[in-house]
Write a protein that holds these residues in place. Sequence first.
Motif, PDB file in Angstrom:
ATOM      1  N   UNK A 107       4.059  13.301 -41.855  1.00 48.59           N
ATOM      2  CA  UNK A 107       4.319  13.424 -43.137  1.00 48.59           C
ATOM      3  C   UNK A 107       5.609  12.426 -43.720  1.00 48.59           C
ATOM      4  N   UNK A 108       5.333  11.102 -43.559  1.00 48.07           N
ATOM      5  CA  UNK A 108       6.584  10.333 -44.012  1.00 48.07           C
ATOM      6  C   UNK A 108       6.839   9.396 -42.818  1.00 48.07           C
ATOM      7  N   UNK A 109       8.035   9.049 -42.724  1.00 50.26           N
ATOM      8  CA  UNK A 109       8.543   7.902 -41.697  1.00 50.26           C
ATOM      9  C   UNK A 109       8.255   8.542 -40.171  1.00 50.26           C
ATOM     10  N   UNK A 110       7.763   7.582 -39.547  1.00 47.08           N
ATOM     11  CA  UNK A 110       7.396   7.896 -38.057  1.00 47.08           C
ATOM     12  C   UNK A 110       7.666   6.744 -37.145  1.00 47.08           C
ATOM     13  N   UNK A 111       8.878   6.679 -36.865  1.00 48.60           N
ATOM     14  CA  UNK A 111       9.551   5.496 -35.881  1.00 48.60           C
ATOM     15  C   UNK A 111       9.862   5.711 -34.625  1.00 48.60           C
ATOM     16  N   UNK A 112       9.729   4.492 -33.806  1.00 42.39           N
ATOM     17  CA  UNK A 112      10.209   4.665 -32.371  1.00 42.39           C
ATOM     18  C   UNK A 112       9.775   5.716 -31.631  1.00 42.39           C
ATOM     19  N   UNK A 113      10.764   6.647 -31.060  1.00 44.84           N
ATOM     20  CA  UNK A 113      10.274   7.657 -30.266  1.00 44.84           C
ATOM     21  C   UNK A 113       9.422   8.714 -31.189  1.00 44.84           C
ATOM     22  N   UNK A 114       9.524   8.853 -32.505  1.00 39.94           N
ATOM     23  CA  UNK A 114       8.662   9.568 -33.379  1.00 39.94           C
ATOM     24  C   UNK A 114       7.170   9.099 -33.316  1.00 39.94           C
ATOM     25  N   UNK A 115       7.224   7.997 -33.321  1.00 42.59           N
ATOM     26  CA  UNK A 115       5.676   7.315 -33.106  1.00 42.59           C
ATOM     27  C   UNK A 115       5.316   7.597 -31.588  1.00 42.59           C
ATOM     28  N   UNK A 116       5.991   6.944 -30.900  1.00 43.79           N
ATOM     29  CA  UNK A 116       5.527   7.649 -29.528  1.00 43.79           C
ATOM     30  C   UNK A 116       5.154   8.839 -29.132  1.00 43.79           C
ATOM     31  N   UNK A 117       5.898   9.972 -29.676  1.00 53.20           N
ATOM     32  CA  UNK A 117       5.483  11.361 -29.644  1.00 53.20           C
ATOM     33  C   UNK A 117       3.971  11.406 -30.257  1.00 53.20           C
ATOM     34  N   UNK A 118       3.946  10.772 -31.385  1.00 49.30           N
ATOM     35  CA  UNK A 118       2.579  11.021 -32.315  1.00 49.30           C
ATOM     36  C   UNK A 118       1.434  10.566 -31.237  1.00 49.30           C
ATOM     37  N   UNK A 119       1.624   9.272 -30.788  1.00 50.21           N
ATOM     38  CA  UNK A 119       0.799   8.635 -29.979  1.00 50.21           C
ATOM     39  C   UNK A 119       0.220   9.447 -28.843  1.00 50.21           C
ATOM     40  N   UNK A 120       1.057  10.438 -28.380  1.00 47.00           N
ATOM     41  CA  UNK A 120       0.651  11.190 -27.186  1.00 47.00           C
ATOM     42  C   UNK A 120      -0.057  12.297 -27.658  1.00 47.00           C
ATOM     43  N   UNK A 121       0.057  12.598 -28.778  1.00 46.05           N
ATOM     44  CA  UNK A 121      -1.241  13.753 -29.583  1.00 46.05           C
ATOM     45  C   UNK A 121      -2.353  13.393 -29.243  1.00 46.05           C
ATOM     46  N   UNK A 122      -3.472  14.012 -29.463  1.00 42.03           N
ATOM     47  CA  UNK A 122      -4.630  13.645 -29.613  1.00 42.03           C
ATOM     48  C   UNK A 122      -5.329  13.391 -30.802  1.00 42.03           C
ATOM     49  N   UNK A 123      -4.665  13.464 -31.845  1.00 40.65           N
ATOM     50  CA  UNK A 123      -5.145  13.112 -33.094  1.00 40.65           C
ATOM     51  C   UNK A 123      -4.016  13.019 -34.157  1.00 40.65           C
ATOM     52  N   UNK A 124      -4.282  12.093 -35.018  1.00 38.68           N
ATOM     53  CA  UNK A 124      -3.103  11.531 -35.994  1.00 38.68           C
ATOM     54  C   UNK A 124      -3.600  11.956 -37.251  1.00 38.68           C
ATOM     55  N   UNK A 125      -2.949  12.859 -38.082  1.00 39.50           N
ATOM     56  CA  UNK A 125      -3.352  12.672 -39.562  1.00 39.50           C
ATOM     57  C   UNK A 125      -2.098  12.090 -40.215  1.00 39.50           C
TER      58      UNK A 125
END
Length: 709
Positions: A107-125
Motif C-alpha cells: 500500500x505505497x512505498x515498498x523499498x529495500x528490505x521492504x521489497x525483499x520481504x514482499x518478494x518472500x511472500x507467495x503473492x503480491x497485491x
Amino acid sequence: MAMEHSMAGTTSPETSSTVYRDIGIEVIRLDNPPVNALSSAVKTELNLAFDKAQQDAHITAIVIIGEGQHFCGGADIKEFGQVTRPSLSDLCVRIEQSHKPVVAAINGTCLGGGLELALACHYRVAASTAKLGLPEVGLGLIPGAGGTQRAPRLMGCAAALELILGAKPIAAQAALTNQLVDQLVEPGEVLQAALAVAQRLTEQSGEPRRSCDMPGLADTAQAREALEQARNGLARSNGLFAPQRAVEAVQAAIELTFEQGLAREKSLFEQCRQSPQRAGLIHAFMAERKAAKVPELAQAQALPVTRVGVIGAGTMGTGISLALLDAGYEVILVEREKTPLQRGVERIRDTYDKQVSKGRISEASKHERLARLTDTIEFSDLKPAQLVIEAVFEDLTVKQELFTLLGVICREDTILASNTSYLDVNEIARVVINPQRVIGIHFFSPANIMKLVEIIVAEQTDATTTATAFALATRLRKTPVRAGVCDGFIGNRMLAVYREAADLAVLDGASPYQVDQALRAFGFAMGPYQVMDLAGGDIAWATRQRRAPLRDPRLRQSGVSDALCQQGWFGQKSGRGYYLHEPGSPARPNPQVAAIVEQVRQAAGIKPVAFSDEDIAERYLMAMINEGANLLNDRIALRPSDIDVVLVNGYGFPRHLGGPMYHADQLGLANVLARLERYAERDPLFWRPSSLLVELAGSGRTFEDLNAA
C-alpha cells in the motif's frame, strides 16, 4: 463482510495483528511511522506474530501490510551499518517456506528490505500508486535478504539488474509488467484484494507458490548478455564497489542453487558493509537529511504557498517553472517581451511532450500541468502570487531595479526570492521596504532535474521566509542547504578556489587535459576544463572580471582561460574552447591551447615542472577542503556536512567519498594541514591554511565533531 477482531496480546507499536476468524486469515501490520522501517524491534515483532499465526490451527493464510500510507521503506536509518537481529534474510526464508499462503498487500512505498520481504511472500497485491525498488547500491550495499536471488527469478536477469543497479524505485505498472507483483488495485482496495487472494489460495490444494522455486531462470545466452552489458556499464563507474558485487550476486542466481545463492549474497553483502565506500555513501545520505534541519524551522511555520511567480523565461526560468508545475503549483511566468516568453513556454511544452513520448507522464497529466501555467508580459499579473522567484540576468543593478518594482506590485507579505548564483542578497534586499521577506533560492541547472538548492538567508530575512523557502524546496523534492551571504555562497565560492588551484597547476606545468584526466580518475564525472567548456567559458570570464577589483593583486593568476575567451573561444557554444566541439563528433583537445599556455608561462617567467595525476588531484582537493573550512569559519555554512551535500549534489564530488569535509576527516586533518603548509612554501597567499583547520588539527578534533555540535 468479514469482521475484524484484534488479536489478544498484540500491543506492540511495531506490529499489530487482526484476525478475520470467519475466513481464517490473519493480517499482520507493520507499524513504525513514518515509513514502517524494519528496525530490530519491528523484525522481532513480525517474527513473533508470524510464529503465532503459524501455530494457530484456525489461521489458514496470512496477509502482511503496512500501517498508514506505506508498506515498508526498508532498513531503519538509525541502524545503518549495524548487524541486527533477527536476520531479515532468515525471516524471509521462514515466510517463504510457510505452508500457509502469505500475501503482501503493498500500500505505497515498498523499498529495500521492504521489497525483499514482499518478494518472500507467495503473492503480491499492490496499489496502482505504489513505488517499488531496491536502492541499496546507492548506500554502498547490495540487497542482503534474498533480493538478488528472488528478483531475477521473478523478473529475469536483465530487468533485475536494471532494478538493482539503478537504485531507483519503479512504478507499480512497471512492477506488474515485469512480474514483480501479481495484481494492481486502487489504493483504498489493497487490503480487501489481498484478503480475497489469501482466501482463494487457501482453497487451492498443494504448496504455495514460492519465488525461490520460480521456473525460467537459467544460465542462458540472454542472461549472460545482460550480465556482460551490466559489467560494461560499470566500467565507467570509477571503481564503485557495491554495483560490482551486485552483478556478482545476480550471477550467482543463475549459476547456483537458491540456498547457495543466498550464501553468496550474504558474503558479498558483508564485503560491502565493511567497505569505506559504504561509510561515505551513508554519510552523504545522512548529511542530506541533516541539511534540512536549520534553526529557523524551530522558530516559525512556513506560509501556505499555492501560486508562484517566475520572472524570466530563459533556461533557468523555464527549468524552475517546470519544477514548480511538477510539484503541483500554479505558476505565473513573466517575461518583458512576447518572443522570449513564447520560446520559454514552447520549451516547457516540448519537455512535457518528450516525457509523454517516453511514458514518464500521461497525456492527461501534461495537460493538467500546462493548465496551471499562466504566461504574461504584464508584471502586474504577479499580484496574486504568494512567492516570486526572479531568474533574470546576473547583474546587481538589474536585480535591484526588478526588486524595487516587485516591492510596489506584489502584496506586502509576498516572499521575494532571487535565483542569483553569486550576488549579494543583502544589497538586493535593501531596495525593498520590508526586506525580511527577501531570500535567495539558488537553483542549479537544469533546475527541473538538479536536486540541490541553496537557500541564502540574508541579514534581515526572517524565520518565516526561511521556513517557507525550505518548505518549497522540499515540496519540489529538492535537497535544500542553508547558506549565508558571500560572493558565490557555498558552492560557487568553493568552485572559484579549487578551479583556481587547477589553473595554477596548468600555469606551473600540467596540461589542462592531464588535469581533466586526473580528476576523472579521482572520481569526478568530468574535469574542470570539460565543465568550463560545457557551461560556457564566458560565464566564468564575466565573474572574474566582476571580481577583479576585489582580488588581492599579490595573488598569482593564470590568465589562460581569459586568453581563450579573448579569442572568442567559449567552449561548446562557440565550437571551441579547451576542446574542439564539432557536430556529430566527440570533443577533442584544441591543439592551439598548448601555444597559449606556453605564452602565458613565458610572460610570467615560469619554468614548467612535471606533475603526477595524484598530485593534481591532491591540490584540487586540498584547495576545496581549505576553502570549506574558511566558509565554516565565516559562518556561511552551518555545518561541514552541509558543504558535503552541496559539493556532492551540485558539483560532481564523488558521492562514495562522502564529500570533501568528510573525506578530509578520513585523510586526517593533520595530514591535510601538512600538505597545505608544503604548498604554501612556494605560494603562501593562495595556500594559506584556514585558521579553523589549524585549530582543529592542533586540538585533534574533526569536522565530524562540528557536525555533532
